[in-house]
Design a protein around this motif. Structure first.
Motif: not given
Length: 456
Positions: A242-244, A246, A256, A278, A280, A306
């Motif tokens: 999830t972004r949370d 990160e 990260r 998530h 890159t 998610s």
């Protein structure tokens, strides 16, 4: 030759003339001897050597046994729980952590049996489970899971998980659910000594699996990697879900999640990760170059909103991609065949109808999952491989009018195997798991779920 019989020790069983089979040059079926496939029979041919028994597979679509590479069996006790409905990951975890400490050894045993039985019935022959919950009284959880897997006859890839950072120390879980690093490492050694079989054909293998980089100490991450290298076992954890997560890693570690993974010695082909959403482009390339595997959990990812795993980019970069059902409180099912269909659908949203096929989704659940576990003896129908097979019929109304049997399994929504073979032995016959009274199991499991969590 006896029809549908199991041959005696050293005997040869011909699974004859399937309606369809996911294997090259096996239109006439396959021959099994002992725990292994010994011959693929071309269409219209007969086995090269005499057989002792046959099984008429003319009604069946035969595929390699599915391999589940991420699950949390204990969560079958809190499916569709009111505290966790309609929440993303972190609030969902915080809600359920408040009740999971109530699990008893007997409840955990039944939860494991339910999860593994569901997997078997869905055509799964290797049950992966990531157990990280060790409150007081559940110290022997891994022993319980091994016993249940052996009793059911399912192959098991069990991970000794851990939580060592409580909410008081920057983690998410209550202190009562955590253990200190030394206790965790000591039990990891104990479990490896007792249960881990590194050889081909292994029925039980153990991996080390801190729950997530932000739920354990840096020392435990490093020590787990060192222990795994010394003992020749694999490593597993949640990452990139999830972004949370990160933001959490940036706050806790100043980097990260993938950067942190490399810092603590986890960027290697000994590792497979759960979720892997998530990342890159540069992180995908780093993971692929290192051979880190990723378990795609489509059903759970959709339930918790998610995100989407970058399956095609990860594979192109060199990262093995497998499938998992994830926890039964974020999937609410332990059905990997259902997960295959969900993987096809969500990945078509990302990549298009021509880029991801039903064969890709089946490959992720078989060969891809085997690669995540570091195994070359399962996941494919071929001579020399273990005889792990799932046989489905297309007799339900949902399949009426279907023309391509293999595509129909995925597109029309197969959910339950008619027969399942693990290591050369039938473990599901006529849709029923051998040695399990599913009615009694459901009643006992449901009763405990209500008794333990009904008032939460």
């Amino acid at each position: 030759m006896a029809e549908a019989a199991e041959p005696g020790p050293g005997g040869r069983l011909w699974i004859r003339e399937p309606r369809a089979i996911l294997a090259e040059g096996a239109g006439g079926g396959i021959v099994v001897a002992g725990t292994r496939i010994v011959e693929c029979v071309p269409a219209g041919a007969r086995p090269a050597a005499p057989v002792d028994a046959t099984f008429d597979a003319s009604r069946h679509v035969v595929i390699p046994g599915l391999i589940n590479t991420h699950h949390h069996a204990f969560q079958t006790l809190t499916r569709a729980h009111p505290l966790a409905l309609n929440k993303p990951l972190f609030p969902w975890l915080e809600a359920l952590y408040t009740v999971w400490g109530r699990i008893t050894p007997e409840a955990f045993r039944l939860a494991t049996r339910v999860a593994f039985t569901e997997l078997l019935l869905s055509g799964c022959t290797t049950a992966g489970d990531h157990h990280y919950l060790f409150p007081k009284g559940l110290e022997a959880s891994m022993d319980i899971q091994v016993a249940e897997a052996r009793d059911l006859g399912i192959r098991a890839a069990l991970t000794r998980g851990s939580l060592s950072l409580s909410d008081r120390a920057g983690g998410l879980s209550p202190a009562a659910l955590t253990q200190d690093d030394d206790a965790i490492l000591s039990d990891c050694e104990r479990v490896l000594n007792l249960f881990h079989d590194p050889g081909p054909g292994a029925m039980v293998q153990i991996a080390l699996a801190p729950c997530s980089p932000f739920s354990v100490t840096e020392r435990l991450m490093r020590a787990s990697a060192e222990l795994a290298a010394r003992r020749g076992c694999r490593l597993h954890t949640h990452l990139g879900e999830t972004r949370d997560e990160e933001a959490y890693c940036q706050q806790m570690f100043g980097c990260r999640p993938v950067e942190y993974l490399e810092e603590v010695g986890w960027l290697s082909d000994r590792v497979w990760l759960a979720h892997g959403i998530h990342f890159t482009d540069a992180e995908v390339a780093r993971l692929g170059a290192a051979g880190v595997g990723v378990c795609h959990c489509p059903t759970s990812n959709m339930t918790l909103a998610s995100g989407r795993c970058r399956t095609c980019e990860l594979e192109a970069a060199g990262a093995p991609v497998g499938l998992g059902v994830d926890g039964s409180a974020s999937n609410d099912s332990s059905n990997l065949m259902e997960g295959v269909r969900h993987a096809l659908m969500i990945n078509r949203l990302s990549y298009g109808a021509e880029a991801v096929t039903h064969l890709d989704a089946l490959r992720w659940a078989t060969e891809g999952s085997a690669a995540c576990l570091g195994r070359s003896d399962i996941g494919r129908i071929a001579p020399g491989r273990e005889a792990d097979l799932a046989l489905f019929t297309l007799d339900e109304l949902r399949f009426s009018g279907a023309h391509d049997p293999l595509a129909a399994l995925v597109l029309c929504g197969a959910t339950r195997a008619d027969r399942v073979m693990v290591a050369g032995r039938w473990r599901v016959i006529d849709g029923q798991p051998l040695g399990v009274d599913t009615g009694m199991l459901r009643e006992a499991h449901s009763r405990l779920a209500v008794d333990l969590f009904g008032d939460a």
